[in-house]
Design a protein around this motif. Structure first.
Motif, PDB file in Angstrom:
ATOM      1  N   LEU A   1       0.639  -1.432   0.207  1.00 17.38           N
ATOM      2  CA  LEU A   1      -0.156   0.004  -0.193  1.00 17.38           C
ATOM      3  C   LEU A   1       0.629   0.570   0.098  1.00 17.38           C
ATOM      4  N   TRP A   2       2.145   1.652   0.747  1.00 15.34           N
ATOM      5  CA  TRP A   2       2.621   2.472   0.971  1.00 15.34           C
ATOM      6  C   TRP A   2       3.403   3.141  -0.851  1.00 15.34           C
ATOM      7  N   VAL A   3       3.789   1.326  -1.375  1.00  9.99           N
ATOM      8  CA  VAL A   3       4.458   1.524  -2.672  1.00  9.99           C
ATOM      9  C   VAL A   3       3.192   2.258  -3.265  1.00  9.99           C
ATOM     10  N   LEU A   4       1.854   1.536  -3.406  1.00 12.77           N
ATOM     11  CA  LEU A   4       1.462   1.729  -4.257  1.00 12.77           C
ATOM     12  C   LEU A   4       0.599   3.512  -4.086  1.00 12.77           C
ATOM     13  N   TRP A   5       0.680   3.972  -3.123  1.00 12.62           N
ATOM     14  CA  TRP A   5       0.464   5.060  -2.147  1.00 12.62           C
ATOM     15  C   TRP A   5       1.873   5.602  -3.247  1.00 12.62           C
ATOM     16  N   VAL A   6       3.033   5.990  -3.554  1.00 10.94           N
ATOM     17  CA  VAL A   6       3.751   6.968  -3.573  1.00 10.94           C
ATOM     18  C   VAL A   6       3.749   7.118  -5.160  1.00 10.94           C
TER      19      VAL A   6
ATOM     20  N   PHE B   1       1.880  19.819   0.792  1.00  8.54           N
ATOM     21  CA  PHE B   1       1.600  19.979   2.386  1.00  8.54           C
ATOM     22  C   PHE B   1       1.138  18.633   3.150  1.00  8.54           C
ATOM     23  N   LEU B   2       0.125  18.765   2.399  1.00 12.47           N
ATOM     24  CA  LEU B   2      -1.298  17.716   2.815  1.00 12.47           C
ATOM     25  C   LEU B   2      -1.543  16.938   2.187  1.00 12.47           C
ATOM     26  N   PRO B   3      -0.089  15.801   1.764  1.00 16.25           N
ATOM     27  CA  PRO B   3      -0.442  15.350   0.436  1.00 16.25           C
ATOM     28  C   PRO B   3      -1.631  13.741   0.440  1.00 16.25           C
ATOM     29  N   PHE B   4      -2.517  13.006   2.207  1.00 18.58           N
ATOM     30  CA  PHE B   4      -3.419  12.564   1.986  1.00 18.58           C
ATOM     31  C   PHE B   4      -3.932  13.201   0.784  1.00 18.58           C
TER      32      PHE B   4
ATOM     33  N   PHE C   1      -6.178  13.036  -2.661  1.00 16.44           N
ATOM     34  CA  PHE C   1      -7.485  12.314  -2.442  1.00 16.44           C
ATOM     35  C   PHE C   1      -8.270  13.353  -3.639  1.00 16.44           C
ATOM     36  N   VAL C   2      -8.685  14.883  -3.273  1.00 13.81           N
ATOM     37  CA  VAL C   2      -9.740  15.931  -4.062  1.00 13.81           C
ATOM     38  C   VAL C   2      -8.648  16.330  -5.230  1.00 13.81           C
ATOM     39  N   TYR C   3      -7.410  16.120  -5.549  1.00 12.04           N
ATOM     40  CA  TYR C   3      -6.962  16.004  -7.049  1.00 12.04           C
ATOM     41  C   TYR C   3      -7.649  14.946  -7.581  1.00 12.04           C
ATOM     42  N   VAL C   4      -7.717  13.896  -7.586  1.00  6.27           N
ATOM     43  CA  VAL C   4      -8.301  12.745  -7.934  1.00  6.27           C
ATOM     44  C   VAL C   4      -9.911  12.566  -8.091  1.00  6.27           C
ATOM     45  N   LEU C   5     -10.743  13.008  -6.838  1.00 11.01           N
ATOM     46  CA  LEU C   5     -11.570  13.365  -6.933  1.00 11.01           C
ATOM     47  C   LEU C   5     -12.067  14.576  -7.777  1.00 11.01           C
ATOM     48  N   ALA C   6     -11.161  15.894  -8.003  1.00 11.77           N
ATOM     49  CA  ALA C   6     -11.666  17.104  -8.986  1.00 11.77           C
ATOM     50  C   ALA C   6     -11.697  16.263 -10.407  1.00 11.77           C
ATOM     51  N   ARG C   7     -10.350  16.302 -10.411  1.00  8.73           N
ATOM     52  CA  ARG C   7      -9.489  16.236 -11.726  1.00  8.73           C
ATOM     53  C   ARG C   7      -9.177  14.596 -12.378  1.00  8.73           C
ATOM     54  N   GLY C   8      -9.666  13.748 -11.570  1.00 12.57           N
ATOM     55  CA  GLY C   8      -9.303  12.314 -12.121  1.00 12.57           C
ATOM     56  C   GLY C   8      -9.920  12.450 -13.581  1.00 12.57           C
ATOM     57  N   ARG C   9     -11.093  12.486 -13.928  1.00 12.92           N
ATOM     58  CA  ARG C   9     -11.682  12.031 -15.354  1.00 12.92           C
ATOM     59  C   ARG C   9     -10.536  12.528 -16.189  1.00 12.92           C
TER      60      ARG C   9
ATOM     61  N   PHE D   1       3.367  10.186  -7.109  1.00 12.00           N
ATOM     62  CA  PHE D   1       4.151  11.166  -8.077  1.00 12.00           C
ATOM     63  C   PHE D   1       3.495  11.009  -9.637  1.00 12.00           C
ATOM     64  N   ARG D   2       2.490  10.578  -9.779  1.00  8.65           N
ATOM     65  CA  ARG D   2       1.662  10.450 -10.916  1.00  8.65           C
ATOM     66  C   ARG D   2       0.564  11.909 -11.030  1.00  8.65           C
ATOM     67  N   VAL D   3       0.292  11.539  -9.566  1.00  3.94           N
ATOM     68  CA  VAL D   3      -0.805  13.039 -10.095  1.00  3.94           C
ATOM     69  C   VAL D   3       0.589  14.882 -10.104  1.00  3.94           C
ATOM     70  N   ILE D   4       1.435  14.913  -9.176  1.00  5.03           N
ATOM     71  CA  ILE D   4       2.394  15.286  -9.337  1.00  5.03           C
ATOM     72  C   ILE D   4       2.646  15.927 -11.132  1.00  5.03           C
ATOM     73  N   GLY D   5       2.523  14.918 -11.136  1.00  9.93           N
ATOM     74  CA  GLY D   5       3.185  14.549 -12.839  1.00  9.93           C
ATOM     75  C   GLY D   5       1.920  15.497 -13.690  1.00  9.93           C
ATOM     76  N   ASP D   6       1.356  14.525 -13.289  1.00  8.55           N
ATOM     77  CA  ASP D   6      -0.641  15.359 -14.292  1.00  8.55           C
ATOM     78  C   ASP D   6      -0.266  16.458 -14.001  1.00  8.55           C
TER      79      ASP D   6
END
Length: 138
Positions: free
Chosen positions: A25-30, A60-63, A67-75, A34-39
């Protein structure tokens, strides 16, 4: 030497399972972070201040930020990934075409245009033009 030594068989199987699960789970989280930061950096529609805000939020608030980024801009994140992969594929195909053509090669249309110019000038006859044209087209 009266100290207690932990041996491999002192570690229960369920404990090993939980350890492996947490590492996975930690590797999946990392990877997701990085995928979100790249996006964030890849997005052309997002302005500089928007990118800076999302980046600060995810650093600064990674979790919560991820979570908010994937909900707001995931599609759109998936759509951008697909467009990026298609652009890479087109660039690779174009590179292969250029490399296969060689540095001095010309297309059939260019060669036919040169032959037509030679025939128009009278440097070659109609019969020679037809033979050269068949060689180019076949």
């Amino acid at each position: 030497m009266s100290a207690y030594v932990n041996l491999a068989y002192d570690y229960p199987v369920l404990g090993a399972f939980w350890t492996i699960l947490w590492i996975f789970l930690w590797v999946l989280w990392v990877m997701l972070l990085f995928r979100v930061i790249g996006d964030i950096f890849r997005d052309d529609q997002l302005g500089g201040w928007g990118k800076a805000a999302w980046l600060l939020f995810t650093v600064f608030l990674p979790f919560l930020g991820v979570f908010v980024y994937v909900l707001a801009r995931g599609r759109e994140m998936g759509d951008r990934e697909i467009r990026h992969a298609q652009a890479q594929r087109r660039a690779f195909d174009e590179y292969v075409r250029e490399a296969a053509a060689g540095p001095g090669s010309t297309s059939a249309a260019d060669e036919l245009a040169k032959l037509s110019d030679l025939r128009a000038k009278g440097d070659i006859s109609d019969l020679e033009f037809q033979r050269a044209k068949e060689k180019i087209l076949h």
